[in-house]
Design an enzyme around this catalytic site. Structure first.
Site, short mmCIF file in Angstrom:
data_model
loop_
_atom_site.label_atom_id
_atom_site.label_comp_id
_atom_site.label_asym_id
_atom_site.label_seq_id
_atom_site.Cartn_x
_atom_site.Cartn_y
_atom_site.Cartn_z
N SER A 127 0.36 -1.19 0.17
CA SER A 127 0.19 0.34 -0.25
C SER A 127 0.95 1.13 0.05
O SER A 127 0.11 2.36 -0.40
CB SER A 127 -0.59 -0.08 1.43
N ASP A 352 -2.68 6.58 11.74
CA ASP A 352 -1.91 6.11 10.81
C ASP A 352 -0.43 6.64 10.42
O ASP A 352 0.24 7.69 9.69
CB ASP A 352 -2.33 6.77 9.16
N HIS A 355 1.64 4.95 5.84
CA HIS A 355 1.54 6.01 4.90
C HIS A 355 1.17 7.12 5.13
O HIS A 355 2.31 7.73 5.85
CB HIS A 355 -0.37 5.58 4.14
#
Length: 378
Positions: A127, A352, A355
């Site tokens: 990802s 998060d 990312h």
């Protein structure tokens, strides 16, 4: 007579030096065993002299002319659209990377598309690589008319197409590179010596950019498999770095058997740093550069595998430069929040810190990627 002999001597000397230099154009430049830096690019000596640049060493510099595209780019995932999700500051968008020994050109969409005319570039990985793919698409899409670009999907791949340039920018989901399958009893098995189910999508691509690191070090609770399989043997447990090296070796063997270096350029991007949920929350500026950057185990294993390959692979090091950018992660802004949440937000475990907000840090990775491709270093 002496003058004639002198001229012949110098002509012969120039010819010898010329032939020697020419022979070095195709000679693979490798880091010696006594070199402590495992994150240098594997490239020819000629390219090394031509480039004289290690993009990975440098500093972040604030630049009001950034970002390079609008945060409303239609190809951004909601989880990466930090501004749309209510992040109040935008400082994280305004930093460019300045290499120590050279300059890094600002991303030029038309120049990039011109070099990639009638070609395919595919980003393969997890990802975080999808994160980088979205950045690259947003960097180029604004120079293209709306009716001259489109998205297509095929199995684990998604592709952005520029119809006028006949260029495709593709992403292939393969976080482990090797195959993860279910056994007859429903158990999840990671096949360390099998790759074709994923690799069949990589054939015919002109530039392949790989990444694989994060999934190999997931804790046992988060692990995506129950067993490792290597040959005919099943293993319930294995040292993650031993398994990683075995998986990368399978990838390297596939590259050397199936790809032609005169047709396909291969780049391997190092791992993107991860932080805990607390360390990236409410960060607004890059950390100061460290003189002793940490080198992850995955990077050492990757370098070891690449060193054994005959196929020339460019090692794109983004690990240390990205580690300075805790401010660039979505943190709690990985989703849209209501007004009440905005006023009472805190660094929850669900923050998060893996990312990256877009626009943001991956745009700089792509500036580096573009420079690698445009200077033929890959």
């Amino acid at each position: 007579m002496a003058t004639l002999n002198t001229r012949v001597f110098f002509f012969s000397l120039c010819l010898i030096l010329s032939n020697k230099a020419t022979s070095q154009l195709d000679e693979l430049w490798l880091v010696g065993d006594d070199d402590d830096d495992p994150l240098r690019a594997l490239q020819t000596r000629h390219e090394r002299r031509e480039e004289k640049c290690d993009y990975s060493v440098g500093k972040w510099s604030y630049d009001e002319t950034y970002p390079l595209y609008d945060s409303n780019c239609p190809y951004l995932s909601s989880a990466l659209s930090c501004q749309r999700n209510g992040r109040p500051d935008s400082y994280y968008q305004k930093w460019r990377w300045v290499p120590k020994s050279c300059s890094l050109s600002r991303f030029d969409a038309l120049k990039f598309l011109g070099r990639m005319r009638q070609k395919r570039i595919m980003l393969v990985g997890d990802s975080i690589m999808r994160n980088q793919w979205e950045s690259l698409v947003c960097l180029v899409q604004s120079v293209l008319p709306t009716h001259r670009k489109k998205l297509t999907y095929n199995g684990p791949t998604m592709s952005f197409h520029s119809l006028d340039f006949e260029t495709s920018i593709e992403f292939c989901w393969a976080p482990l590179l090797v195959e993860l399958k279910k056994g007859n009893g429903g158990e999840r098995v990671l096949h360390l010596d099998s790759i074709e189910d994923n690799a069949r999508y990589w054939r015919g691509v002109d530039v392949l950019v790989f990444d694989s690191a994060h999934w190999w070090t997931h804790s046992q609770k988060r692990s995506s498999w129950d067993y490792y399989k290597d040959g005919n043997k099943l293993y319930k447990a294995m040292n993650p770095m031993v398994a990683y090296e075995r998986g990368l070796t399978t990838w390297a063997e596939w590259v050397e058997i199936n790809l032609d270096p005169s047709k396909t350029k291969v780049i391997f991007r190092t791992s993107s740093p991860r932080e805990s949920g607390q360390t990236c929350y409410n960060q607004k500026h890059p950390l100061p550069s460290s003189s002793e950057p940490h080198v992850p185990q995955q990077s050492r294993v990757l370098k070891k595998v690449l060193m054994k390959m005959k196929y020339r692979v460019y090692l794109h090091d983004i690990t240390t430069m990205s580690a300075y950018r805790r401010d660039g992660h979505p943190s709690v802004f990985k989703r849209a929040m209501g007004e009440e949440e905005k006023h009472h937000r805190f660094a929850a475990p669900s923050s998060d810190c893996s990312h990256w907000c877009l626009p943001g840090v991956p745009d700089i990775w792509n500036e580096m990627l573009s420079s690698i491709i445009l200077t033929k270093a890959a």
